[in-house]
Write a protein that holds these residues in place. Structure first.
Motif, PDB file in Angstrom:
ATOM      1  N   ILE A   1       0.840  -1.204   0.000  1.00  0.00           N
ATOM      2  CA  ILE A   1       0.000   0.000   0.000  1.00  0.00           C
ATOM      3  C   ILE A   1       0.875   1.254   0.000  1.00  0.00           C
ATOM      4  O   ILE A   1       0.658   2.190  -0.782  1.00  0.00           O
ATOM      5  CB  ILE A   1      -0.941  -0.014   1.225  1.00  0.00           C
ATOM      6  CG1 ILE A   1      -1.969  -1.132   1.053  1.00  0.00           C
ATOM      7  CG2 ILE A   1      -1.637   1.329   1.392  1.00  0.00           C
ATOM      8  CD1 ILE A   1      -2.756  -1.440   2.301  1.00  0.00           C
ATOM      9  N   ILE A   2       1.905   1.250   0.853  1.00  0.00           N
ATOM     10  CA  ILE A   2       2.773   2.426   0.942  1.00  0.00           C
ATOM     11  C   ILE A   2       3.457   2.674  -0.401  1.00  0.00           C
ATOM     12  O   ILE A   2       3.493   3.805  -0.897  1.00  0.00           O
ATOM     13  CB  ILE A   2       3.823   2.237   2.061  1.00  0.00           C
ATOM     14  CG1 ILE A   2       3.120   2.178   3.416  1.00  0.00           C
ATOM     15  CG2 ILE A   2       4.850   3.370   2.042  1.00  0.00           C
ATOM     16  CD1 ILE A   2       4.013   1.741   4.556  1.00  0.00           C
ATOM     17  N   VAL A   3       3.965   1.600  -1.022  1.00  0.00           N
ATOM     18  CA  VAL A   3       4.662   1.751  -2.292  1.00  0.00           C
ATOM     19  C   VAL A   3       3.711   2.253  -3.377  1.00  0.00           C
ATOM     20  O   VAL A   3       4.034   3.149  -4.155  1.00  0.00           O
ATOM     21  CB  VAL A   3       5.319   0.413  -2.723  1.00  0.00           C
ATOM     22  CG1 VAL A   3       5.784   0.477  -4.158  1.00  0.00           C
ATOM     23  CG2 VAL A   3       6.491   0.098  -1.806  1.00  0.00           C
ATOM     24  N   LEU A   4       2.502   1.703  -3.402  1.00  0.00           N
ATOM     25  CA  LEU A   4       1.549   2.124  -4.426  1.00  0.00           C
ATOM     26  C   LEU A   4       1.169   3.589  -4.263  1.00  0.00           C
ATOM     27  O   LEU A   4       0.954   4.304  -5.250  1.00  0.00           O
ATOM     28  CB  LEU A   4       0.286   1.252  -4.382  1.00  0.00           C
ATOM     29  CG  LEU A   4       0.450  -0.141  -4.989  1.00  0.00           C
ATOM     30  CD1 LEU A   4      -0.855  -0.904  -4.919  1.00  0.00           C
ATOM     31  CD2 LEU A   4       0.921  -0.053  -6.436  1.00  0.00           C
ATOM     32  N   LEU A   5       1.111   4.062  -3.017  1.00  0.00           N
ATOM     33  CA  LEU A   5       0.771   5.465  -2.782  1.00  0.00           C
ATOM     34  C   LEU A   5       1.918   6.372  -3.241  1.00  0.00           C
ATOM     35  O   LEU A   5       1.702   7.421  -3.840  1.00  0.00           O
ATOM     36  CB  LEU A   5       0.475   5.699  -1.302  1.00  0.00           C
ATOM     37  CG  LEU A   5      -0.878   5.155  -0.814  1.00  0.00           C
ATOM     38  CD1 LEU A   5      -1.005   5.344   0.688  1.00  0.00           C
ATOM     39  CD2 LEU A   5      -2.031   5.839  -1.534  1.00  0.00           C
ATOM     40  N   ALA A   6       3.152   5.924  -2.941  1.00  0.00           N
ATOM     41  CA  ALA A   6       4.305   6.775  -3.237  1.00  0.00           C
ATOM     42  C   ALA A   6       4.776   6.628  -4.685  1.00  0.00           C
ATOM     43  O   ALA A   6       5.119   7.612  -5.339  1.00  0.00           O
ATOM     44  CB  ALA A   6       5.448   6.438  -2.272  1.00  0.00           C
ATOM     45  N   ARG A   7       4.796   5.409  -5.172  1.00  0.00           N
ATOM     46  CA  ARG A   7       5.258   5.156  -6.532  1.00  0.00           C
ATOM     47  C   ARG A   7       4.317   4.174  -7.214  1.00  0.00           C
ATOM     48  O   ARG A   7       4.547   2.966  -7.221  1.00  0.00           O
ATOM     49  CB  ARG A   7       6.671   4.536  -6.510  1.00  0.00           C
ATOM     50  CG  ARG A   7       7.801   5.513  -6.286  1.00  0.00           C
ATOM     51  CD  ARG A   7       9.126   4.773  -6.334  1.00  0.00           C
ATOM     52  NE  ARG A   7       9.431   4.282  -7.682  1.00  0.00           N
ATOM     53  CZ  ARG A   7      10.234   4.912  -8.516  1.00  0.00           C
ATOM     54  NH1 ARG A   7      10.798   6.051  -8.163  1.00  0.00           N
ATOM     55  NH2 ARG A   7      10.473   4.418  -9.722  1.00  0.00           N
ATOM     56  N   PRO A   8       3.262   4.666  -7.834  1.00  0.00           N
ATOM     57  CA  PRO A   8       2.221   3.774  -8.375  1.00  0.00           C
ATOM     58  C   PRO A   8       2.767   2.736  -9.358  1.00  0.00           C
ATOM     59  O   PRO A   8       2.167   1.678  -9.517  1.00  0.00           O
ATOM     60  CB  PRO A   8       1.274   4.745  -9.080  1.00  0.00           C
ATOM     61  CG  PRO A   8       1.507   6.046  -8.430  1.00  0.00           C
ATOM     62  CD  PRO A   8       2.949   6.076  -8.014  1.00  0.00           C
ATOM     63  N   ALA A   9       3.890   2.984 -10.004  1.00  0.00           N
ATOM     64  CA  ALA A   9       4.413   2.018 -10.966  1.00  0.00           C
ATOM     65  C   ALA A   9       5.280   0.961 -10.283  1.00  0.00           C
ATOM     66  O   ALA A   9       5.832   0.084 -10.947  1.00  0.00           O
ATOM     67  CB  ALA A   9       5.208   2.724 -12.050  1.00  0.00           C
ATOM     68  N   GLY A  10       5.432   1.046  -8.977  1.00  0.00           N
ATOM     69  CA  GLY A  10       6.280   0.089  -8.273  1.00  0.00           C
ATOM     70  C   GLY A  10       7.692   0.616  -8.155  1.00  0.00           C
ATOM     71  O   GLY A  10       8.074   1.591  -8.817  1.00  0.00           O
ATOM     72  N   LEU A  11       8.512  -0.037  -7.327  1.00  0.00           N
ATOM     73  CA  LEU A  11       9.854   0.467  -7.049  1.00  0.00           C
ATOM     74  C   LEU A  11      10.728   0.517  -8.300  1.00  0.00           C
ATOM     75  O   LEU A  11      11.508   1.433  -8.498  1.00  0.00           O
ATOM     76  CB  LEU A  11      10.527  -0.419  -5.987  1.00  0.00           C
ATOM     77  CG  LEU A  11       9.940  -0.338  -4.577  1.00  0.00           C
ATOM     78  CD1 LEU A  11      10.675  -1.284  -3.649  1.00  0.00           C
ATOM     79  CD2 LEU A  11      10.016   1.091  -4.042  1.00  0.00           C
ATOM     80  N   PHE A  12      10.613  -0.501  -9.172  1.00  0.00           N
ATOM     81  CA  PHE A  12      11.489  -0.577 -10.334  1.00  0.00           C
ATOM     82  C   PHE A  12      10.717  -0.428 -11.650  1.00  0.00           C
ATOM     83  O   PHE A  12      11.252  -0.665 -12.713  1.00  0.00           O
ATOM     84  CB  PHE A  12      12.247  -1.911 -10.349  1.00  0.00           C
ATOM     85  CG  PHE A  12      13.157  -2.086  -9.167  1.00  0.00           C
ATOM     86  CD1 PHE A  12      14.507  -1.745  -9.268  1.00  0.00           C
ATOM     87  CD2 PHE A  12      12.675  -2.576  -7.958  1.00  0.00           C
ATOM     88  CE1 PHE A  12      15.344  -1.896  -8.181  1.00  0.00           C
ATOM     89  CE2 PHE A  12      13.516  -2.722  -6.873  1.00  0.00           C
ATOM     90  CZ  PHE A  12      14.850  -2.386  -6.981  1.00  0.00           C
TER      91      PHE A  12
END
Lengths: 295, 406
Positions: A280-291
């Motif tokens: 959830i945190i990653v999707l909020l901050a970087r919707p395309a994912g970390l890489f």
């Protein structure tokens, strides 16, 4: 200093190592999912069932045909990969023109059917599969007792992930594959058989899942629901890493294994949910994912 | 014959089956088997529990009323189980709910049956709260409970010198109850509980992290307050990490014969476990097993499945004794009749049901055989000791069941 946050350091090292081992499974499974999604644009929810089929195939080979672990490691990915190819040819290939959702529904449904068939045939409590004698025993690392087999899993899985990455990034075949992902029509115009490449890619992704199943057979109970327990986590790994990103899914797989391992020390009740909180945190901050690349 | 009378005749003919169906419904006892048909507890409940319930109906024979059996999968989720229970009672006219695996689901269904005045015969859920703080006049708890398991297996481990414990506990009602009941016995015997980890249920497959934590605590006994594939995974992984070879003992507090089968004797040998039924215990249990085995797909009945058999048989006896109409009208009355009658069946022998709903019978402590000792498939247990019925379960006054004070 022999304590960190009130946890003895040896225990912490042990948990890091165990997390890494679980991460190896996540990495291998999410790698297959990422490869398939990258080229086919299909979220392969049959992946968990194919992982389970891999474990069962290893069990069947051993108990019905006397084929040992080492040959199973080679044969099972080929056999289950072939079933994947049939599945792609007969069903999944019909959905490429439609929305992603249809592929997801189809593969999810097929996964449930496969699981049901195995449950009917073998029950739910699982089957025993012994650790191969060459890999039984354990090393005393001082801070922890490390089974040889788990060490083998980490090394082998890391090697498979590296090999897959090399094939895709550094070979001509991989270059064609990446090109076909970008623009299938143009690659086809250059005389490359894209539909066949797509079929083989699906087969390879499935073979990776089956290989994971063989690796898992001696340490987890071989039961029909072993895949469905993993697939949701693995799907979260792919989302966090970035859909379709090969390197992303591998790094995220190992990383999340470690984070999960640490959660088991500090707050075990949350160990099943921590990955989703991160998602959830990653999707909020970087919707395309970390890489992932932003679409 | 003119058209009009033809139509009228057809209408009457059409109505006949309806009338008959209604009369039949009034003379039919509906039993709903609500358990895990697809998850981790399938093999200790599941389709084989249904087969055992059907066997009870067959053994009871035709006695002037019909018995219909319904089956549903609650997926180990209390919300799903509660919904099915309500639907069955409100829409389908189910009179008795059977088995109800998984303590969290069982407690939810327990409240519904109390509210709707329907019978709840529980076999596979283990929480002793079903006949303790949460007891209901509509409930009979048949096979075992966490108190009995804790006393029999836990007590044996403490007597053998295991005085410091670390629990690996499934994080829901059942695990909590089993950890609590076992912890009490350990402390009463002068032992210590060092720590406990709560593992998410369902969905945990790798227990190595918890096992390593247990080992680091330097306990003598690791208490497995879990069941099904959680338990088998723990045992498998404890062997892999050499924990048992270093002298730490595993207490599989709830291990049933399908779990032993799943582990294989090579891994399970030497473990002790407590059951109230074993298929190879005596001539009567073997006779029952011979009757029901063709329906079990190669397996032998587990004690929890035998409990479904015995529960249905005793319920049907009570129904016949009091009359179908009265039994359908009041679950409390039916359960009172069951409590008033002594029980008698091939699986558990002679027994009784206490005022708090607890079925009373002896508990057996078994040791798992070595591969060399086992002479036939499913020949897994050596009997170590038997606790008499009166001592096997929690004393009536100690459970805190509100029915007892009244």
């Amino acid at each position: 200093m022999d304590e960190l946050f009130g946890i003895p350091l040896p225990l912490l090292f042990g948990q890091l190592l165990l997390g890494l081992i679980n991460g190896a499974f996540y990495a291998m499974l999410s790698l297959g999912l990422a490869v398939i999604f990258g080229l086919l644009n299909v979220i392969n929810f049959t992946h968990g069932a194919q992982f389970m089929m891999g474990a069962f195939a290893a069990w069947m080979l051993l108990n019905w045909f006397g084929v040992n672990y080492w040959f199973a490691l080679i044969l099972v990915p080929i056999i289950i990969g072939a079933t994947g190819i049939v599945l792609e040819k007969l069903m999944i290939s019909r959905l490429y023109k439609l929305d992603h959702l249809y592929g997801l529904l189809l593969t999810f449904g097929i996964g449930l059917v496969i699981e049901g068939v195995f449950r009917n045939e073998f029950g739910s409590s699982g089957l025993p599969y012994r650790i191969p004698p060459e890999l039984s025993g354990a090393w005393d690392l001082g801070f922890m007792f490390m089974p040889v087999y788990r060490g083998w899993v980490v090394v082998f899985a890391a090697a498979v992930c590296l090999a897959t990455w090399l094939v895709i990034e550094k070979t001509r075949l991989g270059a064609n594959l990446r090109a076909a992902t970008e623009n299938p029509a143009l690659v086809q115009a250059f005389g490359i058989n894209v539909p066949r490449m797509v079929t083989l890619t699906y087969g390879a992704g499935v073979a990776l899942a089956a290989l994971g199943g063989v690796l898992a057979a001696p340490i987890y109970s071989v039961n029909p629901q072993m895949g469905s327990n993993l697939i949701i986590v693995v799907f979260a790994v792919v989302v966090i890493g970035g859909m379709g990103s090969i390197l992303g899914s591998v790094i995220t797989g190992f990383g999340l294994g470690i984070i999960e391992g640490l959660t088991k020390v500090f707050y075990p009740e949350a160990s099943a949910t921590v990955i989703f909180v991160i998602m959830i945190i990653v999707l909020l901050a970087r919707p395309a994912g970390l890489f992932g690349r932003t679409a | 014959m003119d058209r009009r009378s033809l139509i009228a005749g057809a209408a009457i003919l059409g109505a006949v089956p309806l009338v008959r169906a209604r009369a039949q419904a009034a003379n039919t006892i509906k039993i709903g088997v609500l358990n895990d048909q697809s998850g981790t507890y399938r093999d200790i409940s599941g389709p084989n529990a249904v087969a055992c319930a059907r066997q009870a109906v067959a053994d009871f024979g035709p006695r002037g009323f019909n018995v219909e059996i319904l089956v549903a999968d609650h997926q180990n989720r209390p919300d799903v189980g509660a919904n099915i229970a309500r639907q069955w009672i409100d829409r389908d006219g189910v009179d008795m709910l059977l088995d109800v695996t998984t303590s969290s689901v069982a407690l939810a269904v327990n409240d519904i049956c109390r509210e709707k005045n329907k019978v709840h015969i529980n076999s596979t859920a283990a929480t002793s709260d079903l006949t303790g703080a949460r007891c209901a006049p509509t409930t009979v708890h048949w096979t075992y409970d966490t108190y009995m398991l804790a006393k029999s297996t836990g007590g044996a481990m403490v007597r053998a010198g295991g005085d410091s414990w670390f629990f690996i506990t499934a994080d829901y009602a059942f695990g909590h109850a089993l950890e609590r009941d076992t912890g009490n016995f350990v402390r009463e015997a002068g032992g210590r509980v060092l720590n406990a980890v709560r593992t998410p249920f369902p969905g945990t497959t790798d227990f190595s992290a918890f096992l390593v934590q247990a080992q680091a605590s330097r306990c003598k006994v690791i208490g497995l307050a879990n069941a099904g594939s959680d338990t088998t995974n723990c045992i498998k992984q404890a062997a892999e990490f050499g924990i048992t070879r270093r002298g730490v003992k595993l207490a599989a507090l709830l291990m049933l014969i399908p779990d032993v089968h799943a582990l294989g004797l090579a891994t399970a040998q030497g473990l002790v476990c407590s059951e109230t039924f074993y298929w190879d215990l005596n001539d009567r249990t073997r006779a029952f097993t011979a009757r029901v085995a063709p329906q079990l797909g190669g397996a032998k009945p587990a004690s929890t499945q035998a409990g479904c058999y015995a529960g249905v048989l005793h319920y049907l006896k009570a129904v016949q004794d009091m009359g179908v109409a009265q039994a359908k009208a009041s679950g409390v009355e039916a359960v009172n009749r069951m409590k008033a009658m002594p029980t008698e069946d091939d699986c558990f022998g002679a027994g009784s049901i206490r005022a708090d709903g607890r079925k009373i019978h002896p508990a057996h402590l078994f040791e798992v055989k070595t591969p060399a000792e086992s002479r036939a498939p499913w020949d897994y247990y050596k009997l170590l000791q038997t606790t008499p019925a009166e001592e096997a379960f929690r004393p009536l006054a100690a459970g805190g069941c509100p029915l007892i004070r009244a």
